[in-house]
Design a protein around this motif. Structure first.
Motif, PDB file in Angstrom:
ATOM      1  N   MET A   7      -2.904 -10.758  -2.927  1.00 29.72           N
ATOM      2  CA  MET A   7      -2.712 -10.005  -1.694  1.00 29.72           C
ATOM      3  C   MET A   7      -4.054  -9.397  -1.294  1.00 29.72           C
ATOM      4  O   MET A   7      -4.775  -8.841  -2.104  1.00 29.72           O
ATOM      5  CB  MET A   7      -1.673  -8.908  -1.913  1.00 29.72           C
ATOM      6  N   GLY A   8      -4.378  -9.501  -0.017  1.00 30.15           N
ATOM      7  CA  GLY A   8      -5.641  -9.000   0.485  1.00 30.15           C
ATOM      8  C   GLY A   8      -5.622  -7.519   0.793  1.00 30.15           C
ATOM      9  O   GLY A   8      -4.573  -6.861   0.791  1.00 30.15           O
ATOM     10  N   GLU A   9      -6.805  -7.021   1.056  1.00 28.18           N
ATOM     11  CA  GLU A   9      -6.976  -5.599   1.359  1.00 28.18           C
ATOM     12  C   GLU A   9      -6.213  -5.185   2.609  1.00 28.18           C
ATOM     13  O   GLU A   9      -5.643  -4.100   2.670  1.00 28.18           O
ATOM     14  CB  GLU A   9      -8.475  -5.319   1.572  1.00 28.18           C
ATOM     15  N   ILE A  10      -6.198  -6.071   3.613  1.00 29.06           N
ATOM     16  CA  ILE A  10      -5.489  -5.753   4.855  1.00 29.06           C
ATOM     17  C   ILE A  10      -3.997  -5.608   4.588  1.00 29.06           C
ATOM     18  O   ILE A  10      -3.354  -4.683   5.094  1.00 29.06           O
ATOM     19  CB  ILE A  10      -5.760  -6.827   5.926  1.00 29.06           C
ATOM     20  N   ALA A  11      -3.444  -6.493   3.762  1.00 29.49           N
ATOM     21  CA  ALA A  11      -2.014  -6.421   3.434  1.00 29.49           C
ATOM     22  C   ALA A  11      -1.687  -5.121   2.717  1.00 29.49           C
ATOM     23  O   ALA A  11      -0.652  -4.498   2.974  1.00 29.49           O
ATOM     24  CB  ALA A  11      -1.595  -7.624   2.590  1.00 29.49           C
ATOM     25  N   VAL A  12      -2.555  -4.698   1.819  1.00 28.91           N
ATOM     26  CA  VAL A  12      -2.339  -3.438   1.098  1.00 28.91           C
ATOM     27  C   VAL A  12      -2.344  -2.275   2.089  1.00 28.91           C
ATOM     28  O   VAL A  12      -1.486  -1.386   2.029  1.00 28.91           O
ATOM     29  CB  VAL A  12      -3.407  -3.240  -0.004  1.00 28.91           C
ATOM     30  N   LEU A  13      -3.292  -2.275   3.020  1.00 24.30           N
ATOM     31  CA  LEU A  13      -3.342  -1.214   4.028  1.00 24.30           C
ATOM     32  C   LEU A  13      -2.102  -1.229   4.916  1.00 24.30           C
ATOM     33  O   LEU A  13      -1.580  -0.170   5.282  1.00 24.30           O
ATOM     34  CB  LEU A  13      -4.600  -1.355   4.886  1.00 24.30           C
ATOM     35  N   LEU A  14      -1.628  -2.419   5.260  1.00 26.83           N
ATOM     36  CA  LEU A  14      -0.411  -2.516   6.069  1.00 26.83           C
ATOM     37  C   LEU A  14       0.794  -1.942   5.329  1.00 26.83           C
ATOM     38  O   LEU A  14       1.658  -1.302   5.937  1.00 26.83           O
ATOM     39  CB  LEU A  14      -0.142  -3.969   6.464  1.00 26.83           C
ATOM     40  N   GLN A  15       0.842  -2.155   4.022  1.00 23.78           N
ATOM     41  CA  GLN A  15       1.932  -1.583   3.230  1.00 23.78           C
ATOM     42  C   GLN A  15       1.835  -0.057   3.207  1.00 23.78           C
ATOM     43  O   GLN A  15       2.822   0.642   3.405  1.00 23.78           O
ATOM     44  CB  GLN A  15       1.897  -2.110   1.801  1.00 23.78           C
ATOM     45  N   GLN A  16       0.635   0.446   2.966  1.00 24.87           N
ATOM     46  CA  GLN A  16       0.443   1.890   2.824  1.00 24.87           C
ATOM     47  C   GLN A  16       0.582   2.625   4.152  1.00 24.87           C
ATOM     48  O   GLN A  16       1.235   3.658   4.223  1.00 24.87           O
ATOM     49  CB  GLN A  16      -0.938   2.184   2.233  1.00 24.87           C
ATOM     50  N   LYS A  17      -0.038   2.102   5.204  1.00 26.26           N
ATOM     51  CA  LYS A  17      -0.112   2.848   6.465  1.00 26.26           C
ATOM     52  C   LYS A  17       1.034   2.544   7.424  1.00 26.26           C
ATOM     53  O   LYS A  17       1.409   3.400   8.219  1.00 26.26           O
ATOM     54  CB  LYS A  17      -1.445   2.568   7.137  1.00 26.26           C
ATOM     55  N   ALA A  18       1.559   1.311   7.359  1.00 24.87           N
ATOM     56  CA  ALA A  18       2.619   0.938   8.297  1.00 24.87           C
ATOM     57  C   ALA A  18       3.976   0.812   7.624  1.00 24.87           C
ATOM     58  O   ALA A  18       4.979   0.577   8.297  1.00 24.87           O
ATOM     59  CB  ALA A  18       2.260  -0.378   8.982  1.00 24.87           C
ATOM     60  N   GLY A  19       4.006   0.932   6.302  1.00 24.79           N
ATOM     61  CA  GLY A  19       5.268   0.876   5.583  1.00 24.79           C
ATOM     62  C   GLY A  19       5.895  -0.506   5.513  1.00 24.79           C
ATOM     63  O   GLY A  19       7.102  -0.626   5.315  1.00 24.79           O
ATOM     64  N   LEU A  20       5.084  -1.556   5.677  1.00 26.88           N
ATOM     65  CA  LEU A  20       5.622  -2.911   5.595  1.00 26.88           C
ATOM     66  C   LEU A  20       5.841  -3.317   4.140  1.00 26.88           C
ATOM     67  O   LEU A  20       5.125  -2.870   3.251  1.00 26.88           O
ATOM     68  CB  LEU A  20       4.656  -3.910   6.238  1.00 26.88           C
ATOM     69  N   GLY A  21       6.818  -4.177   3.911  1.00 24.28           N
ATOM     70  CA  GLY A  21       7.035  -4.732   2.583  1.00 24.28           C
ATOM     71  C   GLY A  21       5.944  -5.744   2.268  1.00 24.28           C
ATOM     72  O   GLY A  21       5.239  -6.215   3.161  1.00 24.28           O
ATOM     73  N   PRO A  22       5.797  -6.114   0.995  1.00 18.15           N
ATOM     74  CA  PRO A  22       4.722  -7.025   0.582  1.00 18.15           C
ATOM     75  C   PRO A  22       4.726  -8.368   1.321  1.00 18.15           C
ATOM     76  O   PRO A  22       3.667  -8.840   1.746  1.00 18.15           O
ATOM     77  CB  PRO A  22       4.974  -7.238  -0.907  1.00 18.15           C
ATOM     78  N   ASP A  23       5.894  -8.970   1.502  1.00 18.02           N
ATOM     79  CA  ASP A  23       5.955 -10.272   2.174  1.00 18.02           C
ATOM     80  C   ASP A  23       5.537 -10.175   3.629  1.00 18.02           C
ATOM     81  O   ASP A  23       4.750 -10.985   4.126  1.00 18.02           O
ATOM     82  CB  ASP A  23       7.365 -10.869   2.080  1.00 18.02           C
ATOM     83  N   LYS A  24       6.052  -9.192   4.324  1.00 16.45           N
ATOM     84  CA  LYS A  24       5.730  -9.007   5.738  1.00 16.45           C
ATOM     85  C   LYS A  24       4.268  -8.624   5.910  1.00 16.45           C
ATOM     86  O   LYS A  24       3.591  -9.096   6.831  1.00 16.45           O
ATOM     87  CB  LYS A  24       6.636  -7.954   6.356  1.00 16.45           C
TER      88      LYS A  24
END
Length: 80
Positions: A1-18
């Motif tokens: 998982m990339g850095e952008i995906a991690v930020l999306l999880q943390q800041k936007a509350g998205l699940g790992p797949d999304k």
């Protein structure tokens, strides 16, 4: 998982797949807007999952953001 995906999880509350799906869309969009000579450098800055605008994996060139800025400076001339 990339850095952008991690930020999306943390800041936007998205699940790992999304988050990974959104990351791929964002990276592909950015790569489609960048000249091909910069795609390898940008790919190394954005992370290992980056691909070029035509869907090919971005070349792993060294230099990262510094290399990208250096290339852009030399391309457009140093005005400083």
């Amino acid at each position: 998982m990339g850095e952008i995906a991690v930020l999306l999880q943390q800041k936007a509350g998205l699940g790992p797949d999304k988050a990974q799906e959104v990351e791929q869309v964002v990276v592909q969009h950015i790569m489609s807007r960048v000249p091909s000579e910069f795609q390898g450098m940008l790919g190394s800055v954005l992370g290992s999952g980056a691909s070029t605008a035509d869907g090919q994996p971005a070349a792993a060139e060294s230099g990262g953001l510094g290399g990208l800025l250096s290339a852009a400076t030399s391309m457009f001339g140093n005005k400083g």
